[in-house]
Write a protein that holds these residues in place. Structure first.
Motif, PDB file in Angstrom:
ATOM      1  N   PHE A 118      -4.352  -8.950   4.605  1.00 32.65           N
ATOM      2  CA  PHE A 118      -4.762  -7.585   4.907  1.00 32.65           C
ATOM      3  C   PHE A 118      -3.513  -6.721   5.024  1.00 32.65           C
ATOM      4  N   ASP A 126      -2.937  -3.860   6.091  1.00 28.09           N
ATOM      5  CA  ASP A 126      -2.761  -3.052   7.301  1.00 28.09           C
ATOM      6  C   ASP A 126      -2.483  -3.892   8.537  1.00 28.09           C
ATOM      7  N   ARG A 182       0.828  -1.197   0.000  1.00 30.22           N
ATOM      8  CA  ARG A 182       0.000   0.000   0.000  1.00 30.22           C
ATOM      9  C   ARG A 182       0.871   1.258   0.000  1.00 30.22           C
ATOM     10  N   HIS A 213      -8.800  -1.026  -4.573  1.00 29.82           N
ATOM     11  CA  HIS A 213      -9.435  -1.675  -3.418  1.00 29.82           C
ATOM     12  C   HIS A 213      -8.755  -2.998  -3.043  1.00 29.82           C
ATOM     13  N   TYR A 214      -7.708  -3.344  -3.745  1.00 27.90           N
ATOM     14  CA  TYR A 214      -6.955  -4.565  -3.445  1.00 27.90           C
ATOM     15  C   TYR A 214      -6.216  -4.331  -2.131  1.00 27.90           C
ATOM     16  N   ASN A 215      -6.558  -5.081  -1.110  1.00 24.36           N
ATOM     17  CA  ASN A 215      -6.040  -4.801   0.235  1.00 24.36           C
ATOM     18  C   ASN A 215      -5.077  -5.864   0.743  1.00 24.36           C
TER      19      ASN A 215
END
Length: 176
Positions: free
Chosen positions: A135, A137, A50, A117-119
């Motif tokens: 994920f 994050d 990200r 939106h790929y997380n």
């Protein structure tokens, strides 16, 4: 498996030969796996992140591994897809500076907006090792130093995103 047992197990892992999926439960485990895998890369490293997570990528052991790889192998190829380049420059300036300095080996792109939106976050090393977090994050995920099938799936996904991605002009150094 206790943290101590995990770290001992990590010491034995070799990229391309240690086919053992290990659950990563903490930031420290993910850092350790990232540093160890990066230190063993021989030619290619692909990262989808990200913001070039500074906890993983802006640390001395990781940066040293990239620098060593590029010095050892002039044909080394390190590709990074970064969803938020502005945040990456702000939070991980040392990674960006290394990419600028070693621009013939390290390239950073931003994925096409279709992937905003790929997380997930992942690292693919020499088409055989992987660190994958469902994920981006969180630091929980898995690593495997020799998983060609799963690595191939992630590498194909990365390649698709890379081909549709675009260079980030703000990351290039201007030579005047």
């Amino acid at each position: 498996m206790s943290n101590e047992e995990k770290f001992r197990k990590f010491v034995e892992l070799r990229l391309g030969t240690s086919d053992l999926e290990i659950d990563l439960d903490t930031r420290a485990e993910t850092q350790h796996a990232t540093d160890l895998m990066a230190s063993q890369v021989q030619s290619t490293l692909e990262i989808f992140s990200r913001d070039l997570d500074p906890v993983l990528y802006a640390r001395e052991p990781f940066l040293d591994a990239l620098n060593t790889l590029c010095q050892r192998n002039r044909k080394a190829r390190i590709r990074m897809l970064v969803q938020d380049p502005v945040d990456a420059v702000r939070r991980s300036p040392r990674v960006v500076e290394l990419a600028r300095r070693l621009s013939s080996s390290i390239e950073i792109r931003q994925p096409h907006p279709d992937y905003r939106h790929y997380n997930e976050a992942f690292l693919v090393a020499d088409d055989c090792g992987l660190i994958h977090r469902k994920f981006a994050d969180r630091y929980e995920g898995v690593c495997d130093f020799a998983s060609p099938r799963t690595t191939s799936e992630l590498a194909d996904r990365f390649e698709e995103m890379w081909e549709r991605g675009q260079g980030i002009s703000s990351l290039r150094r201007l030579h005047l």
